[in-house]
Design an enzyme around this catalytic site. Structure first.
Site, PDB file in Angstrom:
ATOM      1  N   LYS A 177       0.884  -1.176   0.000  1.00  0.00           N
ATOM      2  CA  LYS A 177       0.000   0.000   0.000  1.00  0.00           C
ATOM      3  C   LYS A 177       0.915   1.218   0.000  1.00  0.00           C
ATOM      4  CE  LYS A 177      -1.763   3.042   1.901  1.00  0.00           C
ATOM      5  NZ  LYS A 177      -1.471   4.425   1.474  1.00  0.00           N
ATOM      6  N   GLU A 256       9.197   0.976  11.007  1.00  0.00           N
ATOM      7  CA  GLU A 256      10.302   1.907  10.735  1.00  0.00           C
ATOM      8  C   GLU A 256       9.696   3.297  10.798  1.00  0.00           C
ATOM      9  OE1 GLU A 256      13.375   0.947  10.027  1.00  0.00           O
ATOM     10  OE2 GLU A 256      13.217  -1.120   9.355  1.00  0.00           O
ATOM     11  N   CYS A 290      13.991  10.086   6.828  1.00  0.00           N
ATOM     12  CA  CYS A 290      13.879   9.778   8.259  1.00  0.00           C
ATOM     13  C   CYS A 290      15.226   9.843   8.958  1.00  0.00           C
ATOM     14  CB  CYS A 290      13.263   8.400   8.427  1.00  0.00           C
ATOM     15  SG  CYS A 290      14.163   7.159   7.501  1.00  0.00           S
ATOM     16  N   GLU A 390      10.983  16.297  13.912  1.00  0.00           N
ATOM     17  CA  GLU A 390      11.587  16.227  12.569  1.00  0.00           C
ATOM     18  C   GLU A 390      11.108  17.434  11.773  1.00  0.00           C
ATOM     19  OE1 GLU A 390       9.622  12.457  11.341  1.00  0.00           O
ATOM     20  OE2 GLU A 390      11.558  11.988  10.487  1.00  0.00           O
TER      21      GLU A 390
HETATM   22  P1  NAP Z   1       2.559   8.612   7.304  1.00  0.00           P
HETATM   23  O1  NAP Z   1       1.562   9.679   7.270  1.00  0.00           O
HETATM   24  O2  NAP Z   1       2.672   7.774   8.527  1.00  0.00           O
HETATM   25  O3  NAP Z   1       2.222   7.681   6.039  1.00  0.00           O
HETATM   26  C1  NAP Z   1       2.950   6.522   5.765  1.00  0.00           C
HETATM   27  C2  NAP Z   1       2.009   5.489   5.151  1.00  0.00           C
HETATM   28  O4  NAP Z   1       1.005   5.142   6.106  1.00  0.00           O
HETATM   29  C3  NAP Z   1       1.284   5.978   3.911  1.00  0.00           C
HETATM   30  O5  NAP Z   1       1.153   4.913   2.994  1.00  0.00           O
HETATM   31  C4  NAP Z   1      -0.080   6.361   4.457  1.00  0.00           C
HETATM   32  O6  NAP Z   1      -1.112   6.271   3.512  1.00  0.00           O
HETATM   33  C5  NAP Z   1      -0.284   5.296   5.518  1.00  0.00           C
HETATM   34  N1  NAP Z   1      -1.254   5.654   6.546  1.00  0.00           N
HETATM   35  C6  NAP Z   1      -1.596   6.884   6.988  1.00  0.00           C
HETATM   36  N2  NAP Z   1      -2.537   6.777   7.967  1.00  0.00           N
HETATM   37  C7  NAP Z   1      -2.781   5.457   8.127  1.00  0.00           C
HETATM   38  C8  NAP Z   1      -3.630   4.702   8.985  1.00  0.00           C
HETATM   39  N3  NAP Z   1      -4.421   5.289   9.890  1.00  0.00           N
HETATM   40  N4  NAP Z   1      -3.635   3.361   8.874  1.00  0.00           N
HETATM   41  C9  NAP Z   1      -2.838   2.759   7.984  1.00  0.00           C
HETATM   42  N5  NAP Z   1      -1.999   3.408   7.146  1.00  0.00           N
HETATM   43  C10 NAP Z   1      -1.960   4.744   7.225  1.00  0.00           C
HETATM   44  O7  NAP Z   1       4.017   9.125   7.033  1.00  0.00           O
HETATM   45  P2  NAP Z   1       4.522  10.032   5.806  1.00  0.00           P
HETATM   46  O8  NAP Z   1       4.220  11.446   6.100  1.00  0.00           O
HETATM   47  O9  NAP Z   1       4.035   9.488   4.510  1.00  0.00           O
HETATM   48  O10 NAP Z   1       6.078   9.737   5.848  1.00  0.00           O
HETATM   49  C11 NAP Z   1       6.944  10.495   6.620  1.00  0.00           C
HETATM   50  C12 NAP Z   1       7.300   9.769   7.900  1.00  0.00           C
HETATM   51  O11 NAP Z   1       7.883   8.498   7.587  1.00  0.00           O
HETATM   52  C13 NAP Z   1       8.354  10.518   8.674  1.00  0.00           C
HETATM   53  O12 NAP Z   1       8.071  10.483  10.037  1.00  0.00           O
HETATM   54  C14 NAP Z   1       9.628   9.725   8.386  1.00  0.00           C
HETATM   55  O13 NAP Z   1      10.614   9.863   9.358  1.00  0.00           O
HETATM   56  C15 NAP Z   1       9.100   8.345   8.306  1.00  0.00           C
HETATM   57  N6  NAP Z   1      10.029   7.485   7.587  1.00  0.00           N
HETATM   58  C16 NAP Z   1      10.697   6.530   8.296  1.00  0.00           C
HETATM   59  C17 NAP Z   1      11.609   5.716   7.651  1.00  0.00           C
HETATM   60  C18 NAP Z   1      12.325   4.645   8.403  1.00  0.00           C
HETATM   61  O14 NAP Z   1      12.874   3.748   7.776  1.00  0.00           O
HETATM   62  N7  NAP Z   1      12.366   4.682   9.727  1.00  0.00           N
HETATM   63  C19 NAP Z   1      11.848   5.869   6.283  1.00  0.00           C
HETATM   64  C20 NAP Z   1      11.154   6.857   5.582  1.00  0.00           C
HETATM   65  C21 NAP Z   1      10.238   7.647   6.264  1.00  0.00           C
HETATM   66  P3  NAP Z   1      -1.694   7.604   2.788  1.00  0.00           P
HETATM   67  O15 NAP Z   1      -0.523   8.269   2.176  1.00  0.00           O
HETATM   68  O16 NAP Z   1      -2.639   7.034   1.793  1.00  0.00           O
HETATM   69  O17 NAP Z   1      -2.336   8.406   3.861  1.00  0.00           O
END
Ligand code: NAP
Length: 489
Positions: A177, A256, A290, A390
């Site tokens: 997804k 992650e 991240c 962040e």
């Molecule tokens: P996000 O809002 O958590 O979204 C990540 C994924 O989760 C997207 O596919 C999103 O779908 C989905 N999602 C959102 N709400 C959900 C829910 N209630 N239930 C299930 N899935 C849900 O994060 P982001 O803004 O896209 O990404 C940035 C974050 O990712 C930052 O905090 C960054 O540090 C972290 N990150 C961590 C790593 C690591 O390896 N530790 C690597 C890269 C990024 P939709 O887009 O369709 O809402």
């Protein structure tokens, strides 16, 4: 893969492209604010069909000979390289990542397939030395089964590769997804997968890609009785929700999550080298990663000189259209991302920080207003938002320390525990500090520590689980032992 002008906008399930039947996900080019595509989302019913197909895919993958699995995984890496330019352009279109970096991401993604294939060939069970004469214990490694991956927008291809490559290599299936901002790269990948699976006789339903309402999709997939594992990369907030859902069914989660990486520069560091590494970690995808350095902790005696040299390097960064070869700074992903960066800068300035460079939007003719100037905030404090959260933007938040102990206290004073950087030429200090940092990844004189052979992951609010290296493969296998009683002679 079709040319980016002929975008794939159907989801992939049951080994075929299936048009979504629900509200579309609207994909915008963040550089120009133009509509790229509308991807119809999947309903609960279509998601259920994807989960069922994933269950069938898991059975077929389990039965597939190791040689075919390995061939499939190697083919996927090769196919990414063969279509690198088209994939990189698509990735840049929907994410705003500078094209040179997008090419790098395709290569990085391909390296996960190479590595997982090699790791799978070497994976072995064990036969521990027998404690009694008439018994043998055989420890078998078996695939976990049907898995689910939810990925973020900042590495639209590499996060898929980091999860899917070991899953397939271990003999599992996976429903992917992707994030709503970047579904097109994932669907282009599905085309590649379908072709390569058919070419080597692997099951076309080993992978599914579904787009749409994230909470609904996650709920349906995690409630399906066949789902055995979730791998999620994204925010800590969403990670917590998903961990709760996994607990209800005892599905194993790998999370992650977000980071807040400190970048420590000691007085004995090679400053030019430290500046080069700072540029790598801070300006990769404009700081929207991240493991991007979020807080620059500088020894008081070198603070001014380090910032002076960093500033001159930052002045050379070309801000512009991410499709241009020379561009190093493109647009931030969306208005919410831009607003967060602006808020952090404004709050820091209100509380006494000084804008030494940049500090605001760069107006670009014919482009959107999401281009934020490479920025240095001098005189920051640990309590400021830019140091506590962040920022996810091209902002260097600088603060100083006097002793190693003080630097470590500041570095570890965060709920996050993903990455940290330490710049010093003193090997004793390097090891001492690396060991004392409370996180999963340490860049020791290295601003780009991510690589396919390393077990990437965090601790504390940055989650748990490791991806990459043979640990990445281990996460998709489980152990079974067979105790074999021998007949006495
Ligand atoms: P996000 O809002 O958590 O979204 C990540 C994924 O989760 C997207 O596919 C999103 O779908 C989905 N999602 C959102 N709400 C959900 C829910 N209630 N239930 C299930 N899935 C849900 O994060 P982001 O803004 O896209 O990404 C940035 C974050 O990712 C930052 O905090 C960054 O540090 C972290 N990150 C961590 C790593 C690591 O390896 N530790 C690597 C890269 C990024 P939709 O887009 O369709 O809402």
């Amino acid at each position: 893969m079709a040319h980016p002008s002929v975008l794939q906008t159907s989801c992939y399930l049951e080994g075929d492209f299936v048009r979504g039947d629900s509200a579309p996900v609207v994909v915008i080019d963040p550089s120009r604010d133009v509509l790229l595509a509308e991807v119809p989302g999947v309903s609960a019913e279509l998601t259920r069909r994807a989960a069922e197909s994933n269950a069938q895919g898991a059975k077929a993958m389990r039965a597939l000979p190791l040689l075919t699995r390995v061939e499939l995984v190697r083919r996927l890496g090769a196919a990414l390289r063969a279509q690198s330019e088209a994939l990189a352009r698509l990735l840049t279109l929907e994410s705003g990542k500078p094209i040179v970096e997008s090419r790098g991401e395709v290569e990085y993604a391909a390296s996960f397939f190479d590595h997982a294939a090699s790791a799978a060939e070497l994976a072995a069970g064990e036969i521990p030395a027998s404690r009694v004469a008439d018994r043998r214990v055989l420890v078998l490694r078996e695939p976990v089964g049907a898995t689910v991956a939810i990925t973020p927008w900042n590495f639209p291809l590499a996060m898929i590769a980091r999860k899917l490559a070991p899953a397939l290599a271990a003999g599992c299936s996976q429903v992917l997804k992707p994030a709503e901002q970047t579904p097109l790269t994932a669907l282009a990948f599905a085309e590649i997968f379908a072709k390569e699976a058919a070419a080597c006789g692997a099951p076309r339903n080993a992978v599914s890609v579904v787009v749409g309402d994230a909470p609904l999709i996650a709920r349906v997939l995690l409630e399906h009785p066949s789902t055995r594992k979730l791998t999620f990369t994204g925010s800590t907030e969403v990670g917590r929700i998903l961990a709760g859902q996994c607990a209800a069914r005892l599905i194993r989660p790998a999370l992650e999550l977000g980071g807040n990486a400190p970048f420590l520069v000691f007085a004995d560091a090679d400053l030019d080298r430290a500046v080069e590494q700072a540029m790598l970690t801070k300006f990769r995808f404009m700081g929207q990663t991240c493991i991007s350095a979020n807080r620059f902790l500088l020894a008081e005696s070198i603070q001014e000189e380090f910032l002076r040299r960093l500033e001159s390097r930052m002045r050379l960064l070309t801000v512009g259209d991410p499709m241009e070869e020379a561009t190093r700074v493109g647009p931030l992903i969306n208005d919410a991302g831009l607003a967060k960066v602006q808020r952090h800068v404004a709050q820091a300035v209100d509380h006494g920080a000084r804008v030494r460079l940049g500090g605001g939007i760069v107006a670009m003719t014919g482009l959107s207003r999401r281009f934020f100037a490479p920025t240095i905030l001098d005189g920051c404090a640990p309590s400021m938002q830019c140091a506590c959260e962040e920022t996810f933007g091209p902002v260097v938040a600088a603060m100083s320390f006097q002793t190693e102990e003080a630097a470590l206290l500041m570095a570890n004073a965060t709920p996050s525990g993903l990455a940290a950087y330490v710049m010093t030429q003193d090997i004793d200090r390097l090891m001492r500090v690396a060991e004392a940092l409370d996180c999963g990844v340490v860049g020791a004189n290295d601003g780009a520590p991510s690589t396919a052979e390393a077990p990437f992951g965090g601790r504390k609010d940055s989650g748990f689980g490791r991806e990459g290296g043979h640990h990445g493969l281990d996460a998709y296998t489980e152990l079974k032992y067979v105790s074999l009683r021998l007949r006495a002679k």
